[in-house]
Design an enzyme around this catalytic site. Sequence first.
Site, PDB file in Angstrom:
ATOM      1  N   ARG A  14       0.627   3.857  11.540  1.00  0.00           N
ATOM      2  CA  ARG A  14       0.399   4.463  10.231  1.00  0.00           C
ATOM      3  C   ARG A  14      -0.985   5.266  10.293  1.00  0.00           C
ATOM      4  NH1 ARG A  14       2.880   2.942   6.055  1.00  0.00           N
ATOM      5  NH2 ARG A  14       1.115   3.386   4.870  1.00  0.00           N
TER       6      ARG A  14
ATOM      7  N   ARG B 133       3.051   0.239   1.512  1.00  0.00           N
ATOM      8  CA  ARG B 133       1.909   1.224   1.981  1.00  0.00           C
ATOM      9  C   ARG B 133       2.185   2.633   1.872  1.00  0.00           C
ATOM     10  NH1 ARG B 133      -0.149  -1.291   7.556  1.00  0.00           N
ATOM     11  NH2 ARG B 133      -2.417  -0.331   6.838  1.00  0.00           N
ATOM     12  N   PRO B 134       2.224   3.066   0.425  1.00  0.00           N
ATOM     13  CA  PRO B 134       2.136   4.725   0.053  1.00  0.00           C
ATOM     14  C   PRO B 134       0.984   5.199   0.476  1.00  0.00           C
ATOM     15  CG  PRO B 134       2.232   3.277  -1.856  1.00  0.00           C
ATOM     16  CD  PRO B 134       2.077   2.112  -0.749  1.00  0.00           C
TER      17      PRO B 134
ATOM     18  N   ILE C 174      -3.650  -8.008  -1.750  1.00  0.00           N
ATOM     19  CA  ILE C 174      -3.482  -6.475  -1.386  1.00  0.00           C
ATOM     20  C   ILE C 174      -2.203  -5.915  -0.792  1.00  0.00           C
ATOM     21  CG2 ILE C 174      -4.617  -4.907   0.524  1.00  0.00           C
ATOM     22  CD1 ILE C 174      -6.830  -6.201  -1.474  1.00  0.00           C
TER      23      ILE C 174
ATOM     24  N   ARG D  88      -1.649  -3.594  19.619  1.00  0.00           N
ATOM     25  CA  ARG D  88      -2.068  -2.694  18.764  1.00  0.00           C
ATOM     26  C   ARG D  88      -3.806  -2.878  18.547  1.00  0.00           C
ATOM     27  NH1 ARG D  88       1.053  -1.470  13.953  1.00  0.00           N
ATOM     28  NH2 ARG D  88      -0.758  -0.388  13.744  1.00  0.00           N
TER      29      ARG D  88
ATOM     30  N   LYS E  66     -11.227  -1.772  15.766  1.00  0.00           N
ATOM     31  CA  LYS E  66     -10.246  -1.009  15.808  1.00  0.00           C
ATOM     32  C   LYS E  66     -10.118   0.080  14.557  1.00  0.00           C
ATOM     33  CE  LYS E  66      -6.160  -2.177  14.345  1.00  0.00           C
ATOM     34  NZ  LYS E  66      -5.355  -1.862  13.182  1.00  0.00           N
TER      35      LYS E  66
END
Length: 417
Positions: A93, A122-123, A327, A397, A22
């Site tokens: 996203r 998560r910018p 992370i 997803r 993916k």
Amino acid sequence: MDKIRVVGGVALRGRVETSGAKNAALPAMAATLLTGDAVQLENLPRVRDILTTRDLLEKMGAEAEIREDGTGTFRAGEISSLEAPYELVKTMRASILVLGPLLGRFRKARVSLPGGCAIGARPVNIHLAGLEKMGAVCEVAHGYVEASTAGLTGAYIQMETVTVTGTENLMMAATLADGETVLDNAACEPEVVDLAAMLRAMGAHIEGDGTRTIRIRGVRRLRGCRHRIIPDRIEAGTFAVAGAITRGEVEVANCNPEHLKAVLTQLAQAGAEISIGKDGFRIRGRDPISSKNVTTYPYPAFPTDMQAQYMALMTQGDGIAIITETIFENRFLHALEMIRMGADITVEGRQALVRGGRPLTGAAVLASDLRASASLILAGLVAEGETVIDRVYHLDRGYYRIEDKMAQLGARIERIR
Ligand code: EPU
């Protein structure tokens, strides 16, 4: 809404085929915007995020067709809209990946700013800072990034954090920039390397992918190509844990074991027997499962996308394992659900202390994100009785028919519609 029901207690046995990745397919589909020619992609996993990206491309006026066999044809000859709307971005996203290609080819883009998600803030500041260095103006207004440029130019970009989609976005933009772009502190993930291979097949000049420094010399135009997406290393890793946690024996076929070195090494240290072939591996789960610490880092180290699955394994370990997540700042929500199944886990900031050896009991649990859903299935495979996982849309997803693949290995698992 669908749920997944698992009844634990079966050692999984047999062979499972890995689907296409993916996280390699998403940037590849975005890259089809870089040319007006037709692009053929093979080995696309027919999971929700891939179909969402198809819808996004179609909404922009591109042709995007994905067939049952996982091949797809894309053509962005005429584009009617340079916008990725909130309705699609909020569900995925990775839609931010169209920003680089649109700016590179059309010099303009309007992409909804992705919000935070369950696993962290998560910018996308590093994506935007890089594009600005290449001569774009990026403004955030009404929840959208509005970006434009008189023409991108090559630049030296020192990326402050290793970011996978950030590296991909900037690499795509740079293929059509004027001059050379250097991406320093770039991501080395196999998905980045796969995208570079596709871009080269389209006529791009890229060197150094797979290392921390990528050099891209811009060209005037890119052409169509045919490209096969790499196998999904996280799906393969998830099935590896399924073999190990159930003390079964599973052959994971059609994957690249090279991409799974850190994961397989970790599972071997935890006691699993692993034999590696050219296009797959075989894993045999053994007792006892040794509790071993792990820390997530960017590739080639142990991936954050396998942290939840590994935690499920460690609930069955023979001692204490400390799992450190470097992370994402909030990627331990699955621990709370595993605790409800009887696991002994203490979360403190970015560390989870997992005391193994507690028998799990089936429960109704909620999935918080894609990999968390997978980890709850894994926990359910060894829990006594029935586990029902809600919010399965997270799973859909990114995993292609996971319940069918697990059932093929003997798991008692079904989807409740
Ligand atoms: N970050 C910033 N600023 C940026 C970009 C990233 O501070 O502009 C930070 C993030 O907040 C995070 C870290 O950098 O703390 C790394 O994030 P990264 O950008 O690498 O994540 P991503 O590109 O958004 C991809 C995968 C994720 C995977 C991560 C890390 C895709 C589509 N997604 O996300 O996959 O967890 O890399 O390997 O490739 C999944 O498949 O379940 C999944 C979440």
